[in-house]
Write a protein that holds these residues in place. Sequence first.
Motif, mmCIF file in Angstrom:
data_model
loop_
_atom_site.group_PDB
_atom_site.id
_atom_site.type_symbol
_atom_site.label_atom_id
_atom_site.label_comp_id
_atom_site.label_asym_id
_atom_site.label_seq_id
_atom_site.Cartn_x
_atom_site.Cartn_y
_atom_site.Cartn_z
ATOM 1 N N LYS A 47 -10.412 -7.319 5.469
ATOM 2 C CA LYS A 47 -9.843 -8.624 5.862
ATOM 3 C C LYS A 47 -8.825 -8.471 6.989
ATOM 4 C CE LYS A 47 -8.392 -9.117 1.618
ATOM 5 N NZ LYS A 47 -8.982 -7.884 1.056
ATOM 6 N N SER A 48 -7.877 -7.526 6.783
ATOM 7 C CA SER A 48 -6.815 -7.370 7.793
ATOM 8 C C SER A 48 -7.402 -6.847 9.101
ATOM 9 C CB SER A 48 -5.743 -6.413 7.272
ATOM 10 O OG SER A 48 -5.298 -6.837 6.010
ATOM 11 N N SER A 49 -8.385 -5.955 8.981
ATOM 12 C CA SER A 49 -9.008 -5.413 10.210
ATOM 13 C C SER A 49 -9.726 -6.540 10.961
ATOM 14 C CB SER A 49 -10.016 -4.322 9.854
ATOM 15 O OG SER A 49 -9.401 -3.321 9.103
ATOM 16 N N ASP A 151 -21.212 -1.269 10.682
ATOM 17 C CA ASP A 151 -21.418 0.064 11.293
ATOM 18 C C ASP A 151 -21.673 1.122 10.224
ATOM 19 O OD1 ASP A 151 -18.274 1.452 11.254
ATOM 20 O OD2 ASP A 151 -18.514 -0.646 10.858
ATOM 21 N N SER A 197 -15.637 -4.661 12.441
ATOM 22 C CA SER A 197 -14.373 -4.914 13.144
ATOM 23 C C SER A 197 -14.111 -3.823 14.178
ATOM 24 C CB SER A 197 -13.218 -4.983 12.148
ATOM 25 O OG SER A 197 -13.409 -6.092 11.319
HETATM 26 N N1 LIG Z 1 -16.188 1.591 9.303
HETATM 27 C C1 LIG Z 1 -15.464 0.498 9.184
HETATM 28 N N2 LIG Z 1 -14.322 0.531 8.485
HETATM 29 C C2 LIG Z 1 -13.581 -0.577 8.390
HETATM 30 C C3 LIG Z 1 -14.002 -1.794 8.984
HETATM 31 N N3 LIG Z 1 -13.098 -2.740 8.703
HETATM 32 C C4 LIG Z 1 -12.143 -2.127 7.967
HETATM 33 N N4 LIG Z 1 -12.426 -0.837 7.772
HETATM 34 C C5 LIG Z 1 -11.647 0.141 7.032
HETATM 35 O O1 LIG Z 1 -11.568 -0.252 5.667
HETATM 36 C C6 LIG Z 1 -10.289 0.023 5.131
HETATM 37 C C7 LIG Z 1 -9.665 -1.262 4.579
HETATM 38 O O2 LIG Z 1 -9.485 -2.147 5.645
HETATM 39 P P1 LIG Z 1 -8.450 -3.342 5.599
HETATM 40 O O3 LIG Z 1 -8.650 -4.134 6.821
HETATM 41 O O4 LIG Z 1 -7.079 -2.824 5.323
HETATM 42 O O5 LIG Z 1 -8.998 -4.092 4.319
HETATM 43 P P2 LIG Z 1 -8.332 -5.310 3.545
HETATM 44 O O6 LIG Z 1 -9.425 -6.128 3.044
HETATM 45 O O7 LIG Z 1 -7.326 -5.961 4.410
HETATM 46 O O8 LIG Z 1 -7.604 -4.521 2.365
HETATM 47 P P3 LIG Z 1 -6.522 -5.133 1.331
HETATM 48 O O9 LIG Z 1 -5.562 -5.920 2.142
HETATM 49 O O10 LIG Z 1 -5.925 -3.892 0.726
HETATM 50 O O11 LIG Z 1 -7.285 -5.912 0.350
HETATM 51 C C8 LIG Z 1 -9.466 0.613 6.263
HETATM 52 O O12 LIG Z 1 -9.461 2.010 6.143
HETATM 53 C C9 LIG Z 1 -10.214 0.193 7.507
HETATM 54 O O13 LIG Z 1 -10.057 1.085 8.569
HETATM 55 C C10 LIG Z 1 -15.234 -1.818 9.709
HETATM 56 O O14 LIG Z 1 -15.675 -2.841 10.249
HETATM 57 N N5 LIG Z 1 -15.904 -0.613 9.786
#
Ligand SMILES: Nc1nc2c(ncn2[C@@H]2O[C@H](COP(=O)(O)OP(=O)(O)OP(=O)(O)O)[C@@H](O)[C@H]2O)c(=O)[nH]1
Length: 389
Positions: A47-49, A151, A197
């Motif tokens: 989500k954050s990414s 990816d 992302s």
């Molecule tokens: N390969 C890949 N990894 C990703 C992608 N998007 C996010 N990640 C990885 O997934 C992990 C979690 O990403 P976040 O964006 O922090 O996920 P989130 O949903 O915000 O996580 P919470 O806030 O903890 O719920 C990180 O290590 C990112 O680098 C993507 O599109 N591709």
Amino acid sequence: MALDGFRAAVYQGNLTDAISNVQQRTPESFNSHTLHIAITGESGSGKSSLINTMRGLCAGDEGAAETGMLDTMTMPVAYQDPVLPGVTLWDLPGVGTPYFPLNTYCEALNLSQYDFFIIVGSQRFRSDHARLVREIQRMGKRFYFVRSKADMDLDASRRQRPSSYNEERILKQIREDCRRGVAAEGVGHPPVFVVSSWEPNRYDFPLLRQTLQMELPRLKRHAFLLSLPAVASPIINQKKAAPKGEIWKIALFSCLLAAIPVPGLAFLGTFFIFRKHLSRYYIIFGVDDRSLSALARQIGKSVLELTAVMKSLGITAMMALKLLLDSVGTAVMVAEYSSERRPVSGAMVSGGVVLVTTSFMLRKRLASVADDTWRVLSKALEAERENAI
Ligand SMILES: Nc1nc2c(ncn2[C@@H]2O[C@H](COP(=O)(O)OP(=O)(O)OP(=O)(O)O)[C@@H](O)[C@H]2O)c(=O)[nH]1
Ligand SMILES: [Mg+2]
């Protein structure tokens, strides 16, 4: 956004004008409206990414959202979209962490405060997604489903079956799997995007941005329509106050009638008073038969669809008689009976009983007509939202 016309029409009991005021608004009139988009989904789904990529930032850039493997996020964080005007992206904590278990997630994060949702899932469509979809649907709101980390799926596939690797086919399979999962929840066919992302120029990421941009005026209008029942509610409550003032006068008149020792007079008199004032309440609030027909025409629905949400009994003579027999009638009959036995004290008792019961019943009917007005208006606004989809 100026709502004076809408408010005035509701206050005047002209729901047709209130709806027409909404219908006449141009898409540009919503430009200044802020759309609060909640980015939600399971913990670690990306989500954050996704927010960072939508804002043209990378993890670690100044002002970028925190990303990583640890689910430490406990509060929603707001970010302005740099391209889309009046769009706030809310980075929500993930579903199903110790802080936010699935069962309490929607209430704990008060999802009703957001206008629109992007559900981010990094795997198959799962029960947490289904739960979110149902909650969003219950609120009458809309969402996109974003399947993230494409990816990684492509990479895994390439490693497992290098000879038959076909990117388009794999993306299509992921899209279809997500669509099936979403459709199984009976929410129609909301857009599904498969993105990475890390590669904002590939897969469905550009389409996600384009669709959001294109749909923005429509989404803002939808959010605006959803906010109107809450705008109307205090006005309808305020309207209840005016007839309340005269209820004591009406009740006093019934009470004087009850004190006249002519059998049946109090009952008949109270019946006509009751019926007349009930009819007036429907007219004052704009939910009488004529007003409802006009409103139904305005929104292109049948009157029956509007009346289906009404809980008060209506104002036919039979209904008024039934109400009277159920409540005031008993009091009037008791009163008449006691005045036959003891003319002076009986008249006082009968007067008192009728006064209290009539005013109580009229207040109760007034409140239920007001509640119906809010329900009918909400239904009409819901029809407007459906018309726009
Ligand atoms: N390969 C890949 N990894 C990703 C992608 N998007 C996010 N990640 C990885 O997934 C992990 C979690 O990403 P976040 O964006 O922090 O996920 P989130 O949903 O915000 O996580 P919470 O806030 O903890 O719920 C990180 O290590 C990112 O680098 C993507 O599109 N591709
Ligand atoms: Mg996060």
